[in-house]
Design a protein around this motif. Structure first.
Motif, mmCIF file in Angstrom:
data_model
loop_
_atom_site.group_PDB
_atom_site.id
_atom_site.type_symbol
_atom_site.label_atom_id
_atom_site.label_comp_id
_atom_site.label_asym_id
_atom_site.label_seq_id
_atom_site.Cartn_x
_atom_site.Cartn_y
_atom_site.Cartn_z
ATOM 1 N N LEU A 253 -8.384 -10.313 5.773
ATOM 2 C CA LEU A 253 -7.484 -9.175 5.577
ATOM 3 C C LEU A 253 -6.213 -9.456 6.371
ATOM 4 O O LEU A 253 -6.286 -9.831 7.539
ATOM 5 N N LYS A 254 -5.066 -9.235 5.737
ATOM 6 C CA LYS A 254 -3.822 -9.619 6.408
ATOM 7 C C LYS A 254 -2.815 -8.487 6.582
ATOM 8 O O LYS A 254 -1.812 -8.664 7.249
ATOM 9 N N LYS A 255 -3.107 -7.341 5.982
ATOM 10 C CA LYS A 255 -2.173 -6.214 6.122
ATOM 11 C C LYS A 255 -2.936 -4.910 6.252
ATOM 12 O O LYS A 255 -4.018 -4.769 5.661
ATOM 13 N N PRO A 256 -2.398 -3.942 6.996
ATOM 14 C CA PRO A 256 -3.043 -2.621 7.015
ATOM 15 C C PRO A 256 -3.030 -2.048 5.599
ATOM 16 O O PRO A 256 -2.066 -2.249 4.854
#
Lengths: 807, 188, 246
Positions: free
Chosen positions: B101-104
């Protein structure tokens, strides 16, 4: 762990039980095998033959959930064959203590049981005191009311016939284990117990471990090199997260969480600080008020003053007797009583018992904040198979977290070794550390309370809270600082300087520490000791592999706890070849001793078990909720309807929740005659949310399987590799059959009982690998810890056609 | 200069082994082509700790230009002495894996998809929800009139994946908010 | 001096640290696998797995025997594949006398699919595999680029238990004899597999066939030696199997 990983090499005998060490702590076997090659016997007692069994001296299959019967038989054997280490038992355990005349045990129940509340009143589980207020003792161990005689009487029923009939272990195998392990009951031999979740995840989990402690005390195996009761902690930093008490019933440093009855700091201290009149008992917990004061001062800083009880009043008070752990939390969630919450680095939709209910419970939340590395069964519960996202009302906030290698800080390994890890690279994308999230979120909340006020804002706004997260600043907070100029011995410390050791923590607000056992990890004198990489050791330390200058170990860098029990009362090591400490020329050498006092026999000497109020190892243990002696009770779901020890079939005190989704199978139900035990495997981590996303690991263990004996497979018409369905009253799980001789049918009370085993690492968020095994496990739990009984329940197995969860 | 294999063997058979093979200064083409560079040469070595079981094996991360090149066991750590199991050995692909996962993100009620959000927006949204619930539900006095200051309708669960420093922050935050439903992997 | 591995299966816990360390060091992609009723996965060596821990279990009376076999190229002293390769494409396969490493270079791409079959058939241990996309023939490299720099092969470095050992051939042979003597007390069937012919010597504590079909080249040491020499350059694997099946 009372001891440590390298120390395994010092053992002469291993009892690996309730653990599959070679698979779950693979590096442990580096040290186990070193001992084995020097002649140690490695015994693996476990329902299935695993990679641990393959490298043990021998494996003994045991029906899941019958460990106390097995160990009770060993206690009986040790006493009857006089295998115990007599001097140790008399001098260092409470064997000689006289027990309250009203203490009794009848029909499987200890005195004080109330069947209405399913709880014990433990007032008769106490010791007789003399006029001076000290426990009465009979060092000859002959008094029928002494602990030793009561112990002997309690385990009289645990004869080979009874134990073999209920555990499914042959009498020959029982004797083989009892003989080889109890050979360590001499001063120059060491036996170690390695256990893990295979013991804790039962309705008698705590008593499983108590039974092991008793075996170790009888054999004189506590405190010595190559000995101990070694909990092989599972999770990456579960030792640390337990130390810092991410648990409802504790606050950091193993202090009880405040409850409603303790309205003031004085109330708390009065109720929680043990006292002894015996000058030889260190009774370490008498220092508790210092640790609580330092914690409060650490939380509330300048705002915590003597006038406001160090802000004790702001700390939440749990309702007495109310359990706020997972099982009850998810039950309340299911009832719609919980609005929202935070799930950080955890995959409860796969790992809790009865996950069908847990998944349905989560749907009732208004909002939830989830922090993870990958999508998991928990982060994406709103789109799980069988539900329509349109009908899922819960808001989800998903916070991408940094990987270990992308951040710095400390973790504490199983042997309490606090280790600094450096940051190697920046986190992937916009992923952030948990620290960034926690500090940032709290600041966002604080800002709102500062700006707009609200309910009890000072509980939040008065906290000493940083603007940004800097790991090493928190290491210092853990260690603690002086809040005013203070003299310790000859040394002056200025306000703001680091506290050198927890002996210097104070109850008056002049020190802080967010976890007293960590005090000493970061000092003015030596800096951040968790970063130490110094291999230096004395020849005495090197002999047992103590490595005292590598990183730092709590408490006070003591590598083997209870080490005062490794020497005789004059300070001479029981086993000079593997000495842990020794009293030489008026000082201790070797490990950091359990307190600075001279040997026990000297004028100012102390008893070795310094955390116990009376200073003695507890063969009789009155502190638990389900009895002072471990007693065999069947798992809540059991294939038998009676057992040979008492008419009390299952634990009289186990915890449970009730809803239409909490169904249980009655004992001996012919519809579900097979025992299911659950576990994991080397290549996956717990619920698997992390490792299933690592292609190289998924390649090695791609899909959910169920291990079963060829005999059961034959009965069911199942072949190796066939698709099957495992089912019970709570659910159905698809799996691939792994038909293996490593699982043997058990002969229990003359009948064949089959057992199957399944990992719980697989879940729907990884396509076609299978889904939660825990859809089958029951919401019943140990009365002391509320840990679920995940290791034994009832199921049936059948061959399936085409599978939908696995492809 | 071209050296055929037989000649190469003659050269390398003259007692020159190990690193010196590469220092021959001749084009021993096939072998050199194969062993032309060690990918970790010139990398920075940083010590981390395996994120799995509590043996806490030490791992050396080889980093070049902020990029993880390779990971191996730390031979100096007295416990693992350079060794790693399957999980520990997979640190490189674990860190690099495509599924991270790389972004909120935010998923609205009834929605079938995730929406990418900023950290600022995310903190603000969560903070207002926490405050709303806490202001309404915090139990300051119980039925017997005792001060209890507890918030039963929110929970915090996790995590043993956090560092000690993060655990300390989590505990302080949770008790400050009044949360009592607190649990994590120590229980399961 | 040539190097050798001693793979002491009496110590192996099948943690698969070696299998994964090999993949990670060589940055080999993962295969999509399935559960087929075994922990052995992938099921066999393949272009993306130069090292594979094989699992084999059986009952010996009432005792369970679970044997683990970390399979890999044996880096033969007289490698049949090297001799076959030399006939097909120059320098496609290198046999480095210094280390004893048998190394397949990217020139193996020039070898046809049929040529690959000849090479694979020549291997008594069924090791070589061909990447169907690139045409390259691949297998364990002995981590040649590490070894020439004095580093341990990745699999040896990762091994926790002392199963995987690496060093000068003579030292490994000494260690092998020591370990054989030690384990024979408990396991009288223990043997060193083809120690005279290979640089990757397995210490087995059970019958070779209880590990893997190709754990040893064949049973009879005399025939073995003769075959090795006599059959160089001919399809050895099938030859051996035919002989054993007689």
């Amino acid at each position: 762990m009372t001891n440590h990983w390298v120390d395994l090499k010092n053992a002469d005998a291993f009892l690996i039980m309730g653990s599959n060490a070679a698979e779950h702590h693979p590096i442990s076997f580096k040290w186990v095998l070193q001992a084995k090659e020097k002649g140690a016997v490695v015994i693996h007692v476990d329902p299935k033959f695993s990679r641990t069994s393959a490298r043990s001296s021998f494996h003994v299959p045991l029906r899941s959930g019958t460990d106390i019967a097995f160990l009770g038989g060993m206690i009986k054997y040790i006493i009857e064959k006089e295998k115990y280490f007599k001097d140790y038992v008399v001098e260092y355990t409470n064997a000689a203590f006289l027990v309250n005349k009203d203490f009794d045990f009848k029909d499987g129940l200890f005195s004080g049981y109330d069947p209405q509340t399913r709880k014990y009143d433990a007032k008769t589980w106490s010791f007789e005191m003399d006029e001076a207020g000290l426990p009465k003792k009979d060092k000859s161990l002959q008094d029928p009311r002494c602990v030793f005689q009561l112990l002997k009487k309690h385990y009289e029923r645990y004869n080979l016939d009874n134990v073999s009939a209920i555990t499914g272990v042959s009498q020959e195998d029982l004797l083989k284990v009892y003989e080889s392990y109890s050979a360590t009951g001499v001063p120059i031999k060491a036996g170690t117990v390695m256990y893990a979740l295979g013991w804790t995840q039962h309705t008698v989990g705590v008593q499983n471990i108590r039974a092991a402690c008793m075996v170790q005390l009888l054999l004189g195996n506590m405190g010595i090199a190559g000995g101990g009761v070694n909990a092989l902690r599972g999770e990456p930093n579960v030792q640390g997260s337990t130390d810092h008490a991410l648990l409802y019933a504790n606050i950091p440093g193993y202090l009880g969480a405040p409850i409603d009855e303790w309205q003031t700091l004085a109330d708390y201290n009065k109720a929680n600080t043990p006292a002894t009149k015996d000058p030889k008992s260190a009774n370490w917990w008498q220092n508790k008020p210092k640790y609580l004061a330092s914690l409060l001062k650490g939380w509330y800083g300048e705002k915590a003053t003597a006038d406001n009880d160090l802000c004790y009043g702001l700390v939440p008070k749990c309702a007495k007797g109310v359990d706020y752990s997972y099982m009850f939390l998810f039950d309340r969630m299911y009832q719609g009583k919980i609005r929202g919450g935070f799930i950080f680095g955890l995959n409860p939709m796969n790992t809790l018992a009865n996950t069908h209910k847990a998944r349905a419970a989560m749907d009732k939340l208004d909002w939830v904040v989830v922090s993870e590395l990958h999508h998991s069964e928990t982060t994406d519960n709103w789109r799980r198979p069988g539900v329509n996202p349109k009908n899922m009302k819960t808001e989800y906030f998903l916070l991408p977290s940094a990987h270990r290698i992308e951040k710095e800080g400390t973790v504490t390994n199983s042997s309490r070794l606090v280790l600094w890890h450096h940051k190697a690279i920046e986190p992937a994308g916009q992923a952030k550390t948990f620290g960034f999230m926690l500090v940032g979120l709290m600041n966002a909340i604080r800002d709102k309370y500062i700006k707009n006020g609200g309910t009890l804002p000072e509980a939040i706004t008065w906290q000493d809270w940083p603007k940004t997260y800097v790991a090493e600043d928190w290491t210092k907070r853990l260690n603690g600082i002086f809040t005013k100029d203070t003299k310790v011995g000859d040394k002056e410390y200025k306000k703001g300087q680091l506290v050198p050791t927890f002996g210097a923590l104070a109850a008056d607000g002049s020190t802080t520490s967010l976890c007293w056992v960590y005090t000493g990890c970061f000092t003015e004198e030596d800096g951040n000791k968790t970063k130490r990489r110094d291999p230096k050791q004395t020849p005495m330390q090197e002999k047992i592999g103590l490595n005292p200058n590598w990183a730092w170990c709590w408490p006070v860098n003591r590598r083997i706890i209870y080490n005062r029990a490794s020497v005789d009362p004059t300070g001479k090591p029981w086993n000079p070849d593997k000495a842990v400490i020794a009293w030489e020329d008026g000082k201790w050498v070797g490990d950091v001793p359990d307190g600075p006092w001279p040997p026990m026999a000297s004028e100012n000497g102390k008893y070795p078990f310094i955390m116990q109020t009376h200073g003695f190892g507890a063969l009789f243990g009155p502190g638990r909720l389900d009895g002072p002696f471990p007693e065999h009770y069947e798992p809540v779901e059991t294939p038998v309807t009676s057992h040979p020890f008492s008419p009390q079939l299952s634990s009289p005190a186990y915890k449970f929740v009730s809803s239409e989704m909490d169904k249980l199978t009655k004992p001996g139900d012919p519809a579900y005659p097979i025992v299911l035990t659950t576990y994991n495997l080397t290549e996956h981590w717990c619920g698997g949310g992390e490792t299933r996303n690592v292609p190289n690991l998924l390649e090695t263990e791609p899909q959910l399987y169920v291990e079963m004996s060829p005999e059961l497979a034959n009965e069911k018409g199942i072949k190796n590799g066939d698709p099957v369905i495992v089912e019970n009253v709570r659910g159905k799980v698809e799996a691939i059959a792994m038909v293996t001789v490593r699982i043997r049918p058990f002969k229990v009370q003359g009948k064949t009982v089959h057992l199957v085993g399944m990992p719980f690492a697989f879940g729907w968020s990884t396509p076609k690998c299978g889904d939660s095994t825990n859809r089958l496990t029951p919401s019943v739990a140990d009365p002391n810890t509320t840990i679920f009984e995940l290791k034994a329940c009832l199921v049936n197995v059948k061959k399936a056609g085409k599978l939908t969860e696995i492809a | 200069m071209e050296v055929n294999r037989r000649e190469f063997l003659k050269v390398s058979g003259s007692g020159v082994i190990g690193l010196s093979l590469l220092q021959l200064g001749v084009d021993v083409r096939p072998v050199r082509a194969y062993a032309k560079a060690l990918k970790i040469e010139g990398t920075k070595e940083i010590v981390s700790v395996c994120p799995f079981c509590s043996v806490s094996c030490h791992i050396i991360a080889h980093v070049r230009g902020g990029k993880l090149i390779s990971t191996e066991g730390d031979p100096d750590y007295p416990i693992n002495q350079g060794a790693l199991c399957a999980k520990g050995a997979s640190m490189l692909s674990m860190t690099r894996n495509e599924n991270r996962l790389k972004k909120p993100m935010y998923r609205a009620p009834g929605s079938a998809k995730w929406e990418e959000k900023t950290w600022e927006w995310t903190f603000e949204q969560i903070a207002s929800r926490v405050k709303k619930v806490r202001d309404k539900d915090l139990i300051q006095k119980d039925a017997s009139g005792r001060t209890v200051n507890r918030l039963e309708s929110l929970f915090f669960i996790g995590t043993s994946h956090a560092d000690n420093e993060e655990c300390a922050a989590a505990h302080q935050m949770v008790r400050g908010l009044g949360i009592v439903h607190v649990d994590h992997q120590a229980r399961t | 001096m040539p190097k050798a591995f001693l793979i002491d299966t009496s110590r192996c816990t099948a943690c698969r640290g070696c299998q994964i360390a090999c993949k990670e060091w060589n940055e080999l992609p993962a295969n999509a696998t399935k559960q087929r009723g075994s922990h052995q996965n992938p099921p066999d060596l393949n272009p993306h797995n130069f090292k594979l821990v094989r699992f084999n279990e059986h009952l010996e009376g009432a005792t369970v025997r679970w044997n683990f076999f970390p399979d890999q190229c044996r880096h033969c002293l007289e490698p049949p594949c090297y001799h076959e390769g030399a006939k097909l494409v120059d320098d496609a396969i290198i046999h480095d006398q210094e280390t004893g490493a048998v190394v397949y270079t990217d020139k193996t791409k020039k070898i046809s699919a049929d040529g690959f079959e000849i090479i694979r058939d020549s291997c008594p241990y069924d090791i070589p595999r061909r990447n169907p996309k690139t045409g390259q023939i691949v297998k364990c490299t002995m981590c040649y680029e590490r070894v020439v720099r004095g580093m341990l092969p990745a699999c040896v470095k990762a091994c926790p238990t002392g199963t995987m050992n690496f060093g000068d051939r003579e030292k490994m042979l000494d260690l092998a004899q020591q370990r054989l003597a030690a384990v024979r007390k408990e396991y009288p069937k223990a043997l060193l597999a083809d120690a005279d012919d290979v640089n990757v010597i397995y210490l087995l504590i059970d019958e070779p066939q209880n590990y893997h079909k190709h754990s040893v080249a064949q049973k009879d040491q005399d025939i073995d030696r003769k075959l090795f020499l006599a059959r160089l350059g001919r399809p050895l694997r099938r030859g051996v199997e035919a002989l054993l099946n007689l």
